[in-house]
Scaffold this motif. Structure first.
Motif, PDB file in Angstrom:
ATOM      1  N   PHE A 219      52.761  99.338  68.841  1.00 16.47           N
ATOM      2  CA  PHE A 219      52.740 100.763  69.174  1.00 16.47           C
ATOM      3  C   PHE A 219      54.157 101.296  69.277  1.00 16.47           C
ATOM      4  O   PHE A 219      55.071 100.587  69.748  1.00 16.47           O
ATOM      5  CB  PHE A 219      52.023 101.000  70.504  1.00 16.47           C
ATOM      6  N   ASP A 220      54.333 102.574  68.867  1.00 15.35           N
ATOM      7  CA  ASP A 220      55.648 103.194  69.007  1.00 15.35           C
ATOM      8  C   ASP A 220      55.790 103.829  70.387  1.00 15.35           C
ATOM      9  O   ASP A 220      54.896 103.678  71.244  1.00 15.35           O
ATOM     10  CB  ASP A 220      55.898 104.221  67.893  1.00 15.35           C
ATOM     11  N   ALA A 221      56.877 104.531  70.603  1.00 21.88           N
ATOM     12  CA  ALA A 221      57.152 105.105  71.915  1.00 21.88           C
ATOM     13  C   ALA A 221      56.134 106.161  72.323  1.00 21.88           C
ATOM     14  O   ALA A 221      55.978 106.456  73.511  1.00 21.88           O
ATOM     15  CB  ALA A 221      58.555 105.708  71.933  1.00 21.88           C
ATOM     16  N   SER A 222      55.413 106.735  71.347  1.00 19.21           N
ATOM     17  CA  SER A 222      54.377 107.739  71.639  1.00 19.21           C
ATOM     18  C   SER A 222      53.003 107.097  71.804  1.00 19.21           C
ATOM     19  O   SER A 222      51.989 107.782  71.838  1.00 19.21           O
ATOM     20  CB  SER A 222      54.328 108.786  70.520  1.00 19.21           C
ATOM     21  N   ASN A 223      52.977 105.769  71.867  1.00 20.97           N
ATOM     22  CA  ASN A 223      51.745 105.004  72.015  1.00 20.97           C
ATOM     23  C   ASN A 223      50.812 105.146  70.815  1.00 20.97           C
ATOM     24  O   ASN A 223      49.588 105.090  70.946  1.00 20.97           O
ATOM     25  CB  ASN A 223      51.005 105.386  73.305  1.00 20.97           C
ATOM     26  N   VAL A 224      51.424 105.349  69.647  1.00 24.90           N
ATOM     27  CA  VAL A 224      50.668 105.406  68.393  1.00 24.90           C
ATOM     28  C   VAL A 224      50.751 104.028  67.734  1.00 24.90           C
ATOM     29  O   VAL A 224      51.849 103.455  67.598  1.00 24.90           O
ATOM     30  CB  VAL A 224      51.245 106.473  67.447  1.00 24.90           C
ATOM     31  N   LYS A 225      49.596 103.499  67.356  1.00 25.44           N
ATOM     32  CA  LYS A 225      49.595 102.184  66.712  1.00 25.44           C
ATOM     33  C   LYS A 225      50.205 102.308  65.318  1.00 25.44           C
ATOM     34  O   LYS A 225      49.756 103.100  64.494  1.00 25.44           O
ATOM     35  CB  LYS A 225      48.188 101.619  66.616  1.00 25.44           C
ATOM     36  N   ILE A 226      51.229 101.514  65.060  1.00 24.03           N
ATOM     37  CA  ILE A 226      51.941 101.632  63.791  1.00 24.03           C
ATOM     38  C   ILE A 226      51.673 100.458  62.852  1.00 24.03           C
ATOM     39  O   ILE A 226      51.884 100.564  61.640  1.00 24.03           O
ATOM     40  CB  ILE A 226      53.458 101.774  64.038  1.00 24.03           C
ATOM     41  N   GLU A 227      51.194  99.355  63.417  1.00 25.02           N
ATOM     42  CA  GLU A 227      50.934  98.195  62.565  1.00 25.02           C
ATOM     43  C   GLU A 227      50.185  97.135  63.361  1.00 25.02           C
ATOM     44  O   GLU A 227      50.235  97.117  64.593  1.00 25.02           O
ATOM     45  CB  GLU A 227      52.254  97.608  62.035  1.00 25.02           C
ATOM     46  N   THR A 228      49.503  96.258  62.630  1.00 27.80           N
ATOM     47  CA  THR A 228      48.881  95.088  63.252  1.00 27.80           C
ATOM     48  C   THR A 228      49.439  93.840  62.595  1.00 27.80           C
ATOM     49  O   THR A 228      49.340  93.668  61.379  1.00 27.80           O
ATOM     50  CB  THR A 228      47.351  95.118  63.098  1.00 27.80           C
ATOM     51  N   ALA A 229      50.064  93.015  63.406  1.00 28.43           N
ATOM     52  CA  ALA A 229      50.615  91.750  62.914  1.00 28.43           C
ATOM     53  C   ALA A 229      49.717  90.607  63.395  1.00 28.43           C
ATOM     54  O   ALA A 229      48.743  90.822  64.137  1.00 28.43           O
ATOM     55  CB  ALA A 229      52.041  91.574  63.420  1.00 28.43           C
ATOM     56  N   TYR A 230      50.057  89.383  62.976  1.00 30.20           N
ATOM     57  CA  TYR A 230      49.193  88.246  63.299  1.00 30.20           C
ATOM     58  C   TYR A 230      50.029  87.034  63.696  1.00 30.20           C
ATOM     59  O   TYR A 230      51.135  86.821  63.189  1.00 30.20           O
ATOM     60  CB  TYR A 230      48.315  87.889  62.090  1.00 30.20           C
ATOM     61  N   MET A 231      49.501  86.260  64.640  1.00 31.48           N
ATOM     62  CA  MET A 231      50.115  84.986  65.003  1.00 31.48           C
ATOM     63  C   MET A 231      49.019  83.948  65.205  1.00 31.48           C
ATOM     64  O   MET A 231      47.887  84.299  65.570  1.00 31.48           O
ATOM     65  CB  MET A 231      50.989  85.115  66.250  1.00 31.48           C
ATOM     66  N   SER A 232      49.338  82.688  64.988  1.00 30.79           N
ATOM     67  CA  SER A 232      48.315  81.644  65.073  1.00 30.79           C
ATOM     68  C   SER A 232      48.939  80.312  65.430  1.00 30.79           C
ATOM     69  O   SER A 232      50.170  80.133  65.368  1.00 30.79           O
ATOM     70  CB  SER A 232      47.559  81.528  63.745  1.00 30.79           C
ATOM     71  N   ALA A 233      48.070  79.384  65.809  1.00 35.18           N
ATOM     72  CA  ALA A 233      48.504  78.018  66.123  1.00 35.18           C
ATOM     73  C   ALA A 233      47.392  77.054  65.712  1.00 35.18           C
ATOM     74  O   ALA A 233      46.210  77.402  65.722  1.00 35.18           O
ATOM     75  CB  ALA A 233      48.810  77.876  67.604  1.00 35.18           C
ATOM     76  N   SER A 234      47.794  75.847  65.367  1.00 36.90           N
ATOM     77  CA  SER A 234      46.836  74.798  64.992  1.00 36.90           C
ATOM     78  C   SER A 234      47.043  73.584  65.881  1.00 36.90           C
ATOM     79  O   SER A 234      48.177  73.286  66.299  1.00 36.90           O
ATOM     80  CB  SER A 234      47.023  74.408  63.526  1.00 36.90           C
ATOM     81  N   HIS A 235      45.946  72.893  66.167  1.00 34.94           N
ATOM     82  CA  HIS A 235      45.993  71.666  66.978  1.00 34.94           C
ATOM     83  C   HIS A 235      46.780  71.912  68.276  1.00 34.94           C
ATOM     84  O   HIS A 235      47.695  71.162  68.621  1.00 34.94           O
ATOM     85  CB  HIS A 235      46.618  70.521  66.172  1.00 34.94           C
TER      86      HIS A 235
END
Length: 270
Positions: A219-235
């Protein structure tokens, strides 16, 4: 004159004695009125009776299945037995809370039944939610309060209790993973034309994961969602600390982030 006074005194003493005996008698007769009658045992007995009545209707009314009246009739078979306990006094406060929650779950099912012919999708959602809650509570009543039914209804109760245990297990997993996600606060640094977010996180869920992934909403400073990123883990083992990373193509670093779980696979223990 003295004789008259003596007679009056004697009469007064007799009257006082009579009053005292009357008061003692009244106290003895009302000795149990101050005792509270708790509903604990009566509720469990009524619950068993209502459950059996509902289960009997399921077996007898299979041809009626698929109508508002059918589902309402099923719920009413139980509700008519236990609704009276919604305002009753229990000795066990946890049982009282569970009883009220069970009655409310039945009422939610009845409300859902009314949507069967007008909004079937909403009916399924609401009915299943109340069903899950009902089966969780049946688990509690059976395991903690000795709920039993007659032999002809035991198989159906066992099936519902088994489902309730699964619901409890799934809800526990969900709550633990949501708590884990909420603890992830990636810090973003600029690398060329993009940003990399990193977070050092300890798996404190009590579960080992074959794999797990999260969506990182930016989210930017105006609380507008600007992007969705991803993170993950295995084992990722319980108690293990890892560094999770995500990448954003935004021009500026996000002002705030929200991490939510998107997928997980719990490892099977041998």
């Amino acid at each position: 004159m003295k004789s008259i006074l003596e007679k009056c005194s004697l009469l007064s003493l007799l009257a006082a004695a009579a009053c005292a005996l009357l008061l003692v008698g009244c106290a003895g007769g009302n000795g149990n009125q101050g005792e509270t009658e708790y509903a604990d045992d009566a509720f469990i007995a009524s619950l068993a009776k209502g459950y059996e009545a509902r289960d009997t209707l399921v077996e007898q009314s299979a041809k009626e299945k698929g109508s508002v009246e059918y589902y309402e009739k099923l719920v009413d078979a139980e509700l008519s037995q236990v609704e009276q306990y919604q305002a009753a006094q229990f000795q066990d406060s946890k049982l009282q809370q569970a009883a009220i929650a069970y009655i409310n779950a039945l009422k939610d099912q009845r409300a859902a039944a009314g949507l069967y012919s007008t909004d079937n999708d909403q009916y399924k959602k609401d009915w299943q939610k109340a069903y899950d809650k009902r089966t969780e509570l049946l688990c509690v009543f059976v395991e903690d309060y000795g709920l039993t039914v007659s032999e002809s209804h035991q198989d159906s109760l066992d099936a519902l209790v088994s489902h309730g245990k699964k619901v409890t297990r799934d809800n526990g997993e969900k709550a633990a993973i949501e708590s884990l996600a909420a603890s992830i606060v990636p810090e973003f640094t600029q690398e060329y034309s993009s940003y990399t977010g990193k977070a050092t996180v300890t798996n404190n869920t009590g579960f080992d994961f074959d794999s797990i992934s999260f969506e990182v909403e930016l989210f930017d400073a105006s609380n507008v969602k600007i992007e969705t990123a991803y993170m993950s883990a295995s084992h990722w083992l319980d108690g293990e600390t890892v560094v999770l990373e995500c990448y954003a193509s935004t021009q500026d670093a996000p002002a705030t982030v929200k991490v939510v779980p998107s997928y997980y696979q719990i490892a099977e223990n041998d």
